[in-house]
Design a protein around this motif. Structure first.
Motif, short mmCIF file in Angstrom:
data_model
loop_
_atom_site.label_atom_id
_atom_site.label_comp_id
_atom_site.label_asym_id
_atom_site.label_seq_id
_atom_site.Cartn_x
_atom_site.Cartn_y
_atom_site.Cartn_z
N ILE A 261 -8.90 39.77 -7.40
CA ILE A 261 -7.51 39.89 -7.83
C ILE A 261 -7.22 38.96 -9.00
CG2 ILE A 261 -5.12 39.47 -7.14
CD1 ILE A 261 -6.22 42.03 -6.05
N GLY A 262 -7.51 37.67 -8.83
CA GLY A 262 -7.23 36.74 -9.91
C GLY A 262 -8.04 37.01 -11.16
N ARG B 245 -1.41 49.27 -13.81
CA ARG B 245 -2.69 49.40 -13.11
C ARG B 245 -2.93 48.21 -12.19
NH1 ARG B 245 -6.44 50.51 -10.46
NH2 ARG B 245 -4.65 51.67 -9.69
N MET B 246 -2.66 47.02 -12.67
CA MET B 246 -2.90 45.83 -11.85
C MET B 246 -1.87 45.69 -10.73
SD MET B 246 -5.70 44.38 -12.64
CE MET B 246 -6.37 46.03 -12.92
N LEU B 247 -0.64 46.13 -10.96
CA LEU B 247 0.33 46.15 -9.88
C LEU B 247 -0.19 46.97 -8.71
CD1 LEU B 247 3.02 46.13 -8.29
CD2 LEU B 247 3.84 47.88 -9.88
N HIS B 248 -0.63 48.18 -8.99
CA HIS B 248 -1.03 49.06 -7.89
C HIS B 248 -2.38 48.66 -7.30
CE1 HIS B 248 2.56 51.24 -8.49
NE2 HIS B 248 2.23 51.69 -9.68
N ASP B 249 -3.27 48.12 -8.10
CA ASP B 249 -4.51 47.59 -7.56
C ASP B 249 -4.21 46.41 -6.63
OD1 ASP B 249 -7.49 47.60 -7.63
OD2 ASP B 249 -7.22 45.60 -8.44
N THR B 250 -3.30 45.54 -7.05
CA THR B 250 -2.92 44.39 -6.23
C THR B 250 -2.24 44.82 -4.95
OG1 THR B 250 -2.69 43.04 -8.23
CG2 THR B 250 -1.64 42.22 -6.22
N THR B 251 -1.39 45.84 -5.04
CA THR B 251 -0.68 46.32 -3.85
C THR B 251 -1.66 46.82 -2.80
OG1 THR B 251 1.26 46.94 -5.16
CG2 THR B 251 1.01 48.00 -3.01
N ALA C 38 2.12 37.42 -4.47
CA ALA C 38 2.58 36.43 -3.50
C ALA C 38 2.29 36.89 -2.07
CB ALA C 38 4.07 36.17 -3.68
N GLY C 39 2.50 38.19 -1.80
CA GLY C 39 2.21 38.72 -0.47
C GLY C 39 0.74 38.65 -0.15
N PHE C 40 -0.10 38.94 -1.13
CA PHE C 40 -1.55 38.83 -0.96
C PHE C 40 -1.92 37.38 -0.64
CE2 PHE C 40 -5.79 37.96 -2.45
CZ PHE C 40 -6.54 39.08 -2.09
N ALA C 41 -1.37 36.43 -1.43
CA ALA C 41 -1.68 35.02 -1.20
C ALA C 41 -1.27 34.59 0.20
CB ALA C 41 -0.98 34.17 -2.26
N LYS C 42 -0.12 35.06 0.66
CA LYS C 42 0.34 34.71 2.01
C LYS C 42 -0.59 35.30 3.06
CE LYS C 42 4.40 34.93 5.02
NZ LYS C 42 5.82 35.38 5.13
N ALA C 43 -1.08 36.52 2.83
CA ALA C 43 -1.95 37.18 3.81
C ALA C 43 -3.29 36.46 3.96
CB ALA C 43 -2.18 38.63 3.41
N HIS D 265 -4.85 46.10 -2.54
CA HIS D 265 -5.65 44.99 -2.02
C HIS D 265 -4.82 44.03 -1.17
CE1 HIS D 265 -9.33 46.25 -3.74
NE2 HIS D 265 -8.98 46.05 -5.00
N HIS D 266 -3.50 43.98 -1.42
CA HIS D 266 -2.62 43.26 -0.49
C HIS D 266 -2.74 43.89 0.90
CE1 HIS D 266 1.88 42.21 0.55
NE2 HIS D 266 1.04 41.64 1.39
#
Length: 245
Positions: A45-46, A115-121, A15-20, A123-124
């Motif tokens: 990401i998606g 893994r995807m949590l931290h990759d997403t973080t 959600a933070g990534f999407a907002k950014a 990239h956020h």
């Protein structure tokens, strides 16, 4: 960290990534991923969330090319990203204790959630740096992100996947990460690879600062000068130069 917390973190940073990236130029340059315009970062990401979910459900498939991902029009990005994160979280929680394929052999499905949590973080953070948006991460997630990255770097398989990581081998040189509160990380470079433990102690070089800054420096999203470096700075710079993911 249990699966529910990992899933919560994944949804939070998606959600933070999407907002950014909302209302941003899809062709904007991402300074910390200079080969990717913003649209490709969104697509990655998606795409990665959906790819990981498919592995959990059906087994391995070739690593997809982020340039092949189609996130749709910018106005659709937020929903598309949320759907991918939900798909992954649902797949992992449904799998329970069933082993699934990972880069390092069969393991728990939660490997992909973590893994995807931290990759997403991370990239956020890339998205926020590219668009001028705000970025923060909870200390427990930041700490687990550092530990997870060290687990990947210390696995012998990793150097076969990315040969540059083999340059992290050494003859006993030590790197410490000191978050100021609680145990830090003590890393030893051995001839056989990276070894690490959650500990606070003396080292050839110590990187000290808030755990969020340590995560972003350690993943090469912030410059080394953002934190305090004590000891062999060349050793710290060598480490960072050879850990580009």
């Amino acid at each position: 960290m249990d699966d529910e917390r990992l899933a919560e973190g994944l949804h939070e940073h998606t959600a933070g990534f999407a907002k950014a990236v909302a209302d941003a130029d899809p062709d904007a340059t991402v300074p910390t991923c200079p080969e990717w315009p913003l649209r490709v970062l969104v697509g990655h990401i998606g795409q990665a969330h959906r790819w990981s979910a498919s592995i959990v459900r059906s087994g391995p498939t070739p690593v997809p090319d982020p340039f092949d991902a189609d996130p749709g029009e910018p106005g659709q990005w937020a929903e598309w990203l949320r759907d991918g994160a939900a798909d992954l979280a649902d797949a992992v929680l449904a799998a329970g204790d069933r082993p699934v394929w990972t880069f390092f052999g069969d393991g728990p499905a939660r490997f992909w959630l973590r893994r995807m949590l931290h990759d997403t973080t991370v990239h956020h953070a890339d998205a926020a740096l590219a668009t001028g948006g705000a970025f923060d991460v909870a200390p427990d997630l930041a700490a687990d992100g550092i530990s997870e990255w060290l687990e990947l770097l210390s696995d012998p398989v990793t150097a076969t996947l990315k040969p540059a990581f083999a340059e992290l081998r050494g003859t006993g040189q030590t790197v410490a990460l000191d978050p100021g509160a609680g145990p830090g990380w003590l890393i030893t470079r051995t001839p056989d690879g990276v070894r690490w433990e959650r500990a606070t102690g003396t080292a050839d070089v110590t990187l000290a600062g808030p755990v969020v800054d340590l995560l972003l420096v350690f993943t090469r999203r912030l410059p080394l000068d953002r934190i305090t470096v004590t000891g062999d700075r060349d050793l710290a710079e060598h480490w960072l130069a050879h850990t580009a993911a």
